[in-house]
Design a protein around this motif. Structure first.
Motif, mmCIF file in Angstrom:
data_model
loop_
_atom_site.group_PDB
_atom_site.id
_atom_site.type_symbol
_atom_site.label_atom_id
_atom_site.label_comp_id
_atom_site.label_asym_id
_atom_site.label_seq_id
_atom_site.Cartn_x
_atom_site.Cartn_y
_atom_site.Cartn_z
ATOM 1 N N PRO A 168 59.843 -14.734 74.526
ATOM 2 C CA PRO A 168 59.295 -13.372 74.644
ATOM 3 C C PRO A 168 59.083 -12.957 76.093
ATOM 4 N N ASP A 169 59.270 -11.690 76.326
ATOM 5 C CA ASP A 169 58.959 -11.092 77.618
ATOM 6 C C ASP A 169 57.458 -10.842 77.633
ATOM 7 N N PRO A 170 56.689 -11.600 78.426
ATOM 8 C CA PRO A 170 55.227 -11.481 78.326
ATOM 9 C C PRO A 170 54.734 -10.099 78.715
ATOM 10 N N LEU A 171 53.748 -9.622 77.962
ATOM 11 C CA LEU A 171 53.152 -8.311 78.211
ATOM 12 C C LEU A 171 51.654 -8.479 78.424
ATOM 13 N N PRO A 172 51.048 -7.645 79.252
ATOM 14 C CA PRO A 172 49.600 -7.760 79.481
ATOM 15 C C PRO A 172 48.817 -7.500 78.194
ATOM 16 N N VAL A 173 47.906 -8.402 77.861
ATOM 17 C CA VAL A 173 47.155 -8.292 76.619
ATOM 18 C C VAL A 173 46.288 -7.040 76.612
ATOM 19 N N ARG A 174 45.795 -6.628 77.771
ATOM 20 C CA ARG A 174 44.929 -5.449 77.813
ATOM 21 C C ARG A 174 45.635 -4.218 77.269
ATOM 22 N N TYR A 175 46.929 -4.084 77.508
ATOM 23 C CA TYR A 175 47.640 -2.848 77.189
ATOM 24 C C TYR A 175 48.421 -2.906 75.880
ATOM 25 N N TYR A 176 48.614 -4.087 75.318
ATOM 26 C CA TYR A 176 49.446 -4.233 74.132
ATOM 27 C C TYR A 176 48.747 -5.105 73.093
ATOM 28 N N ASP A 177 48.928 -4.755 71.844
ATOM 29 C CA ASP A 177 48.418 -5.576 70.754
ATOM 30 C C ASP A 177 49.090 -6.938 70.797
ATOM 31 N N LYS A 178 48.295 -7.993 70.784
ATOM 32 C CA LYS A 178 48.859 -9.335 70.994
ATOM 33 C C LYS A 178 49.758 -9.781 69.852
ATOM 34 N N ASP A 179 49.599 -9.207 68.671
ATOM 35 C CA ASP A 179 50.420 -9.616 67.534
ATOM 36 C C ASP A 179 51.713 -8.817 67.423
ATOM 37 N N THR A 180 51.641 -7.513 67.703
ATOM 38 C CA THR A 180 52.812 -6.657 67.471
ATOM 39 C C THR A 180 53.442 -6.117 68.749
ATOM 40 N N THR A 181 52.764 -6.216 69.874
ATOM 41 C CA THR A 181 53.146 -5.621 71.165
ATOM 42 C C THR A 181 53.118 -4.092 71.134
ATOM 43 N N ARG A 182 52.425 -3.497 70.161
ATOM 44 C CA ARG A 182 52.254 -2.048 70.174
ATOM 45 C C ARG A 182 51.270 -1.664 71.273
ATOM 46 N N PRO A 183 51.525 -0.603 72.019
ATOM 47 C CA PRO A 183 50.586 -0.204 73.077
ATOM 48 C C PRO A 183 49.258 0.257 72.482
ATOM 49 N N LEU B 47 35.675 -2.541 88.902
ATOM 50 C CA LEU B 47 35.980 -2.487 90.326
ATOM 51 C C LEU B 47 37.377 -3.011 90.631
ATOM 52 N N ALA B 48 37.903 -3.866 89.754
ATOM 53 C CA ALA B 48 39.233 -4.439 89.995
ATOM 54 C C ALA B 48 40.356 -3.565 89.469
ATOM 55 N N TRP B 49 40.026 -2.559 88.631
ATOM 56 C CA TRP B 49 41.093 -1.757 88.015
ATOM 57 C C TRP B 49 41.806 -0.913 89.056
ATOM 58 N N THR B 50 43.130 -0.936 88.985
ATOM 59 C CA THR B 50 43.979 -0.042 89.770
ATOM 60 C C THR B 50 45.072 0.492 88.849
ATOM 61 N N PRO B 51 45.573 1.692 89.088
ATOM 62 C CA PRO B 51 46.629 2.235 88.231
ATOM 63 C C PRO B 51 47.843 1.314 88.200
ATOM 64 N N ASP B 52 48.360 1.104 87.011
ATOM 65 C CA ASP B 52 49.469 0.186 86.797
ATOM 66 C C ASP B 52 50.536 0.886 85.963
ATOM 67 N N ALA B 53 51.747 0.376 86.033
ATOM 68 C CA ALA B 53 52.826 0.968 85.242
ATOM 69 C C ALA B 53 52.490 0.978 83.757
ATOM 70 N N GLU B 54 51.799 -0.066 83.279
ATOM 71 C CA GLU B 54 51.486 -0.151 81.855
ATOM 72 C C GLU B 54 50.429 0.865 81.433
ATOM 73 N N ASP B 55 49.670 1.395 82.386
ATOM 74 C CA ASP B 55 48.659 2.398 82.046
ATOM 75 C C ASP B 55 49.274 3.707 81.576
ATOM 76 N N GLY B 56 50.567 3.892 81.813
ATOM 77 C CA GLY B 56 51.198 5.171 81.503
ATOM 78 C C GLY B 56 51.110 5.578 80.054
ATOM 79 N N PHE B 57 51.051 4.610 79.131
ATOM 80 C CA PHE B 57 50.927 4.959 77.716
ATOM 81 C C PHE B 57 49.619 5.692 77.422
#
Length: 919
Positions: free
Chosen positions: A59-74, A86-96
């Motif tokens: 599998p192509d790993p995806l960040p758990v914060r942005y995707y459901d760990k079972d289905t990879t749905r955003p 304080l650590a959050w910065t805009p990320d490509a995955e935030d676009g959803f």
């Protein structure tokens, strides 16, 4: 994903991680995963991106914060700690998670002083089925659709930073409603969190405020509800805040008892301020022999303590700070009360000693600079009443000398709490920054902590919490109020009555005026005094009542409140709705069924009408009722069901659908799609009202169909746009599923379009009572000029984040199957579209890059997207034969805001060729 001259998926991921935040939020939102693609022209005027993929089950790993760990749905997400914030910065995955746009223009604006209605959505911890950004297959979800009554929507949960799920933001914004997230701290963890960012200098709380502003700006919601539900710590004052009089007499063993609130001082003589070079040492009362001295000074009572020695504990036992002069006098006159108070004080001191022995290590005595500087709040955090004893010594005085060896003993009864003292600064900074970065942004404060730092709900705005109200945009009261609270608040709020949101717990927990189906009792009192209302957890109708009766119960609840809920109007064009609730039991497109099965997608909810029951005035028995209907739809998953009765004495009945305030362009097109049930022959027509009657000129209303009109003859368009020609071609005809479309051209000058009605008239010659059932499928109000502007094409369609899984064959003995998951990303101007419809065409093995769309299967709808990306999950495809390629094509169909279908040639297209790995 493979392509000539471009590396592996791993290399692409490395390139993506090296991407840093672009200079603007727009660029950050448009970040896309690094893709590998080969573009090959297949037609002269169209490009198709072609991707080649060797199937791999790694599998192509995806960040758990942005995707459901079972289905990879955003999924939508929250932040659980200060560190995560304080650590959050805009990320490509935030676009959803980014909303489609700001709230639609509305009248009156939120800034008007009309009392407002806030809805605080709190349901079973939050982030339920609504967290799935692209929707889910939920059968009986909670759906809210009475948006015309709501001005502000708050998404509430008990996570530290609650970012509203984007589906709620899209639905609310479509109705001109602003959306707030929640910043909440609770319990002991909340105390520690507040201490970390509020008890320091301004850099700490400004860093938190800047992150909250950035999050709201990036995800396109409108602000924050700040809810501090824990006590806050104390601190020393700044040197200039010391009073110029002695707060304690000189001499041994003297200690002031005071019940004064912070900010008051009952001192009477002169106190010499500490010099910058002096050593200041906090004292405690855990040692010594307690004796009472009857020394009285004006309204102060003194307690004399023998053998008092300094403590290195940075705070005093709480009860050692108590007692106003008047109360002390009372205690002295009533011996039993005084003895009880005396024993309680001793017990408190003993408890204090035990805590010290177990938990507190030695602390170095801070200097004045240290104590009043940045570290002061961390060494003086447990004074609950804002009062401290400091011994002021000359340089070099031993720290272990008794109190009487000090040259001065000064008590300061007007200390401010460290964390709570910084809260107003935090709120003011957060509010000012949000107003700069988010047009129409709001910061509201919840009634919890008071200015002394205690967690003490007031159920009103008063002197104990007024400082927070003065530092932000509004105040959300607790729920256990009575009418006398409202009366007292009139003086506190002044001209800002509308900025006080009186809380109403719909669950009716605690000592409340009214809740559940008696919520109108609370609303009546709130509106009587001119305040705004905050309805907390109106999802009670879903959580506590029968799910099968949800729509009836929801309509009943809001109908009881209707007279206390002023509506607002949309004031922009195009105005298009299919009345879809964002859910259904099937999916329909222009009367054609596309898929069967339950679905729930809050972003897909379209503009909802003014629901309710309307009866004719006077003695007539005519009436009209409107309801949601999932049984049939023209476009989406539901329609608007209208039932009514036309009595014999009247010719027609009408019901207002929408309230608008739209400056109308010179030429407007209107369309209504409807369907009558049964054999009813009542006439159905769209009606409108206009404002500015003194200058408004109605040049004509012409029916664009071939039917005859008793009022005006048809007026053909001189140069009809291509899209409009197709639209007009359906007018007046029987459409798929029994639907009918009526179309109108309206010429206006200097007018405001105010209301849209649908009218039902009795058949010609009929004199009897007429019952009717009608479904409305779509309503369109479109500026004619907007139809002349060509739509852009979907561009730069790419595929990334590919995941393969083995799947069982759909039929016994059939070929082996695969499940494909991947992310599509494309470029398009979002303000031009309502959404994107995502399709796929699956080919068989043996396909080649030269395969034409016509050679593939019929397009199948996969779902809807409201940003320039879509995650395909678990798409069934046939495994390719050895040495051959399988092919699947993805299509992105833009749906313009005007509501017209776009030719397939203008859709975005990308093809994937995949092959099995060599063994």
């Amino acid at each position: 994903m493979e392509a000539a001259g471009i590396g592996t998926r791993t290399a692409a991921r490395r390139r993506e991680r090296r991407m840093r935040a672009p200079t603007t939020l727009e660029k950050q939102r448009d970040q896309r995963p690094g893709g590998r693609l080969t573009r090959r022209r297949i037609e002269e005027d169209q490009e198709e991106a072609v991707f080649r993929e060797v199937v791999s089950f790694t599998p192509d790993p995806l960040p758990v914060r942005y995707y459901d760990k079972d289905t990879t749905r955003p999924i939508s997400f929250y932040l659980s700690s200060l560190e995560e914030l304080l650590a959050w910065t805009p990320d490509a995955e935030d676009g959803f998670n980014v909303a489609s746009g700001p709230p639609e223009c509305r009248q009156p604006p939120l800034s008007s002083q009309r009392p407002r209605t806030l809805m605080c959505h709190d349901m079973m911890g939050g982030y339920l089925d609504d967290k799935f950004i692209q929707g889910s297959a939920t059968q009986t979800p909670y759906s809210f659709y009475h948006w015309q009554y709501i001005d502000i929507f708050v998404y509430f949960s008990h996570h530290v930073v609650t970012i509203p799920p984007v589906g709620w933001t899209n639905a609310a914004h479509r109705h001109g409603v602003c959306v707030l997230g929640t910043f909440i701290t609770e319990w002991k963890d909340g105390e520690r969190l507040c201490e970390a960012f509020l008890a320091g200098d301004e850099r700490s709380y400004r860093a938190v405020a800047d992150q909250l502003v950035l999050i709201a700006q990036f995800f396109r919601f409108d602000g924050w509800l700040i809810n501090i539900e824990n006590s806050l710590s104390v601190s020393m004052p700044a040197p200039g805040a010391w009073p110029a009089s002695p707060c304690a007499p000189r001499g041994p063993s003297a200690m002031l008892l005071s019940l004064t609130r912070p900010g008051l001082c009952y001192c009477s003589a002169s106190c010499i301020p500490a010099r910058a070079g002096s050593n200041l040492q906090p004292l405690s009362l855990f040692t010594g022999r307690w004796t009472f001295s009857s020394v009285m000074s004006r309204n102060l009572a003194w307690l004399s303590l023998a053998s008092l020695v300094p403590s290195r504990r940075p705070c005093l036992p709480p009860l050692s700070l108590l007692c106003l002069g008047c109360m002390c006098d009372f205690l002295f006159m009533v011996p039993s009360l005084f003895i009880g108070f005396y024993l309680l004080l001793i017990a408190e001191s003993m408890s204090f000693l035990l805590q010290k022995e177990k938990k507190v290590g030695p602390l170095a005595a801070p200097s004045a600079r240290q104590l009043w500087g940045r570290g002061a709040s961390r060494t003086t955090t447990c004074l609950p009443l804002g009062l401290s004893v400091l011994s002021v010594r000359d340089q070099g005085a031993p720290h272990d000398s008794p109190l009487w060896a000090s040259r001065r003993v000064c008590l300061h009864p007007s200390l401010q709490l460290a964390a709570v003292g910084n809260v107003p600064h935090f709120l003011r900074y957060l509010t000012s920054q949000l107003h700069q970065q988010v047009p129409g942004g709001l910061v509201l404060w919840y009634d919890s902590v008071v200015s002394s730092g205690q967690l003490k709900w007031q159920d009103e705005l008063n002197e104990q919490n007024r400082v927070f109200f003065d530092s932000c945009d509004g105040f959300f009261t607790n729920y256990n109020w009575r009418e006398e609270h409202l009366e007292r608040m009139l003086g506190q709020a002044g001209e800002r009555l509308a900025d006080v949101y009186v809380g109403v717990d719909v669950f009716a927990r605690g000592n409340v005026v009214g809740g559940r189906f008696d919520t109108d009792k609370s609303l009546e009192l709130i509106r009587k005094h001119g305040f705004s209302a905050a309805l907390f957890a109106p999802g009670w109708v879903y959580e506590c009542l029968e799910k099968g009766d949800f729509f009836q119960n929801q309509d009943k609840f809001w109908s009881l409140l209707e007279r206390y809920l002023p509506t607002h109007s949309i004031c922009s064009l195009p105005f298009v709705t299919s009345f879809c609730l964002g859910m259904g039991t099937r999916r329909v497109c222009y009367g054609q069924e596309e898929a069967v099965g339950p679905w729930y997608h809050p972003s897909a909810q379209e503009i909802q009408p003014l629901f309710g029951e309307h009866r004719l005035e006077g003695a007539g028995r005519g009436w009209v009722k409107m309801h949601c209907c999932l049984e049939d739809a023209w476009n989406g998953g539901s329609s608007l069901l209208i039932r009514g009765l036309i009595p014999p004495e009247v010719g027609n009945v009408a019901v207002r659908l929408f309230s608008l305030q739209v400056p109308v362009p010179p030429k407007v097109f209107l369309s209504l799609v409807y369907k009558l049930e049964g054999t009813s022959a009542v006439g159905v027509a769209l009606e409108l009202t206009t404002g500015d009657a003194g200058s408004c000129h109605v040049g004509g209303i012409s029916v664009l169909s071939a039917e005859t009109s008793s009022r005006r003859s048809p007026r053909p368009l001189r140069v009809p746009p291509t899209k409009l020609a197709k639209w007009v071609g359906r007018c007046g005809q029987q459409l798929s599923g029994g639907w009918v479309q009526r179309c109108y051209e309206v010429n206006l000058r200097g007018c405001l379009l105010q209301d849209l009605f649908v009218s039902f008239s009795r058949p010609p010659g009929s004199q009897k009572e007429e019952n009717f059932i009608c479904r409305l499928g779509e309503l369109q109000v479109v500026d004619a000029n907007s139809l002349l502007t060509p739509l852009p094409q979907v561009q730069a369609l790419t595929v990334s984040h590919v995941r393969w899984q083995l799947a069982a064959s759909e039929w016994e003995g059939g070929p082996a199957g695969l499940r494909l998951s991947c992310t599509l990303h494309w470029a398009y101007l979002l303000p031009r579209v309502r959404c994107f419809r995502i399709h796929c065409c699956r080919g068989s093995e043996g396909g080649s890059p030269s395969s034409r769309p016509s050679e593939l299967g019929r397009p199948r709808l996969l779902g809807l997207a409201f940003v320039n990306r879509y995650r395909i999950v678990g798409l069934a495809v046939v495994a390719a034969e050895p040495g051959q390629d399988g092919r699947v094509e993805f299509l992105v169909e833009p749906v313009p805001k005007e509501g017209f279908p776009v030719p397939r040639a203008e859709w975005g297209r990308a093809a994937m060729l995949y092959s099995m790995p060599r063994t």
